[in-house]
Motif scaffolding. Sequence first.
Motif, short mmCIF file in Angstrom:
data_model
loop_
_atom_site.label_atom_id
_atom_site.label_comp_id
_atom_site.label_asym_id
_atom_site.label_seq_id
_atom_site.Cartn_x
_atom_site.Cartn_y
_atom_site.Cartn_z
N THR A 30 0.83 -1.20 0.00
CA THR A 30 0.00 0.00 0.00
C THR A 30 0.87 1.26 0.00
N LYS A 31 0.20 2.38 -0.24
CA LYS A 31 0.80 3.70 -0.08
C LYS A 31 -0.20 4.57 0.66
N VAL A 32 0.30 5.42 1.52
CA VAL A 32 -0.55 6.38 2.21
C VAL A 32 0.01 7.77 1.91
N ASP A 33 -0.81 8.60 1.30
CA ASP A 33 -0.35 9.94 0.88
C ASP A 33 0.93 9.85 0.05
N GLY A 34 0.99 8.85 -0.81
CA GLY A 34 2.14 8.71 -1.71
C GLY A 34 3.37 8.08 -1.07
N ARG A 35 3.26 7.68 0.19
CA ARG A 35 4.42 7.10 0.87
C ARG A 35 4.16 5.66 1.28
N ARG A 36 5.23 4.86 1.30
CA ARG A 36 5.10 3.48 1.78
C ARG A 36 5.05 3.48 3.30
N PRO A 37 4.10 2.76 3.90
CA PRO A 37 4.03 2.66 5.37
C PRO A 37 5.30 2.00 5.93
N GLU A 38 5.78 2.50 7.06
CA GLU A 38 7.06 2.03 7.58
C GLU A 38 7.06 0.53 7.87
N ASP A 39 5.98 0.01 8.45
CA ASP A 39 6.01 -1.42 8.79
C ASP A 39 6.13 -2.28 7.53
N GLU A 40 5.49 -1.85 6.44
CA GLU A 40 5.62 -2.61 5.18
C GLU A 40 7.07 -2.55 4.67
N VAL A 41 7.67 -1.37 4.77
CA VAL A 41 9.05 -1.24 4.29
C VAL A 41 9.99 -2.09 5.14
#
Length: 731
Positions: free
Chosen positions: A183-194
């Motif tokens: 997923t992306k939130v506001d164009g950014r990858r969520p930290e836990d996913e990264v």
Amino acid sequence: MTELSPYHEDQELDNNTSDNIHFRDILEQHISRRSLISKTASGAVALTLASTLTGCNDNDNNNSNNNGGTPTPVDPNQKPEKLSFSPVSKNLDDIVTVPEGYQATVLYALGDSINPTYAEWDDNNIPSGPSFQFRSGDCHDGMHYFGMNASTQRFDESISDRGLLVMNHEYINPTFLHPKGPTKVDGRRPEDEVIREVNAHGVSVIEIKKDKTSQKVEVVKNSIFNRRITGSTVMDFAGAAAGSALLATAYSPAGRQTRGTHNNCGNGYTPWGTYLTTEENFIGYFARSTTDDALRSPEEIIALKRYGLKAGSGSRYGWESAIGGVESQDLYDRWNADAKADMATKDYRNGPNTFGWMVEIDPFDGRQNPVKRTSLGRFAHEDSACRAVVGQQLAFYMGDDSRGEYIYKFVSDAKWDANDINGGYAAGDKYMNAGKLYVAKFNNDGSGQWIELSFGKNGLNQTNAVYPFNSQADVVTFARLAADSVGATKMDRPEWCTVNPENGEVYVTLTNNSNRGSSYPTDAANPRTYEDLYNNTKTQKGNVNGHIIRFRETADLTTAESFKWDIYLFGAEASMAANINLSGLTDNNDLSSPDGMWFDPRGVLWIQTDDGAYTDVTNCMMLAALPGQIGDGAAATTSNGTETLVGKKVTDETLRRFLTGPKQCEITGIAMTPDYKAIFINVQHPGEDSDDYATPASNWPATQTNPNNTTARPRSATVVITRTDGGVIAG
Ligand code: FEO
Ligand code: CA
Ligand code: CA
């Protein structure tokens, strides 16, 4: 490349637009069909050499090696005279299929815990990102088995019932790694996913045990050796580029360290008992802004372009977009390769230079950092095969897997001394820091040269027309540019390398090249271009099915600067024309896109496929082979009229399909216990083209025990194959 969509390796761009000298030469040459055959008609050299080989590709049968004694020859009684297991038919089943009398068991799948305090995998309860430091990574790839002595807890190549299985986790299949896909939130990858994605890359070290009677293999869950190396693990640099300004970053201004290894594809192993992991398609992890070229020197722009990181490149997974919280912001910022600060020691413009290396890991020593061995060059490293002969310098053979890239060799300055077995990283310092890097040139007459890539030689200096080289650090960091300028031969995607323990001949898979015959004209070493219809809809072009080239060093010396070559095997569909199916493949052994490949210590060659050309008919596979030697075939002319040298045609007894994988997978990674009673393979990315996490195109590995399962998440996994009667594999 589209972010967050399934990644395929053949998406990698052509970056080799060099018009190197050899390119023109080879078009003008003509095959001299006698030159190769007459030189290799006698097998006498092969027989004498077999008794002097040790380490690397024959280490398991030298029972006296661990005390540094004289190696014993290959045991002729263990190599089968012909292949006799029942061949596995081509199929599209969602399961690993093995011959009658064999059994395949899933051993270690994505997310499996390697620490008893972490819960077992649950498809419906995906664990946190940080927990993947203690779980199997994704996309299992290259692999090796290291026997362990129960009393010393060190490497012992003769031990089959206890050992460390070490494997790469090349990349990730984000669709199934996360609870509901990436997923992306506001164009950014969520930290836990990264964090989950970074930790799902790298290497696993797991202890395994094998029952001497049943041959059943299990992971030892509470072993102190179980360990994950990830995309964040601290690594040291050693060799020609260590301490160079090219490796300077905000993390290590002195250019002595970096964090992580990723895109670890093929592997290698050293005769002293350490693991080598290769950083292949590393460049796609970095982003560069369209404005960055304006801040870079002309040389930097040349190098960035040659390695595929043009200004405006997006990153494959968007890790640079994460906002730090659990981890420091710096861990994410490093994936942006822009020149942001006033000097390279304050940003990550050199981040891409800290990847693309050969990395040494001592699986028996979890205290010291893994070491990136820079003297072996920087490119899309795929696999490494070490040839070790007592009293000779070591040779490491390596491929650069992109279209039109090269085959390299590193020769150590130090001569191999079997007393260095179990020497760990100190032995690595001895054999992998000081030495010479070479690149291969294949001539059309069946001869070849190793061209030395040393600063000050062969035009590798400040006035070089391709790149102004100022040091050996420049040469190894930009090995592709050095190779361009000396006229190396552009190959059809060099993948795995292996050494025949019987005669020292080196085999390299050339998996395919859709642009052979167009941007890369054919030559004798890459001689085919043709068309094939996929699924009755899509026409594929170039070297569609790949081939395996082999070469033999002059006088069988690891230090040789010339060699002879022929093409051992051409991939093809059995029904293709004879001037495409040049090796005479039949339904029992036809294959496409050879990739993983390893000679076991007996001399049985295992060939694995990562294919997108024959997968309308069959899933990817592994075959067993009993090759002859260079010169056992004849000259041939391909369907496109190019003359080449092909090995003896195969038969049903010298090449046979041993295994097929589940849907949309690649078969890769191979290891064996030294008693030949357990063989390990990896199934990578089953169901990789699934549209969505909720509609998996494969349900493997759950289907291995329940073929009717239609809901489970597909997961990459290691499989162990044994015989139901406990006998020798392919014996
Ligand atoms: Fe990762 Fe070239 O295969
Ligand atoms: Ca076809
Ligand atoms: Ca590969």
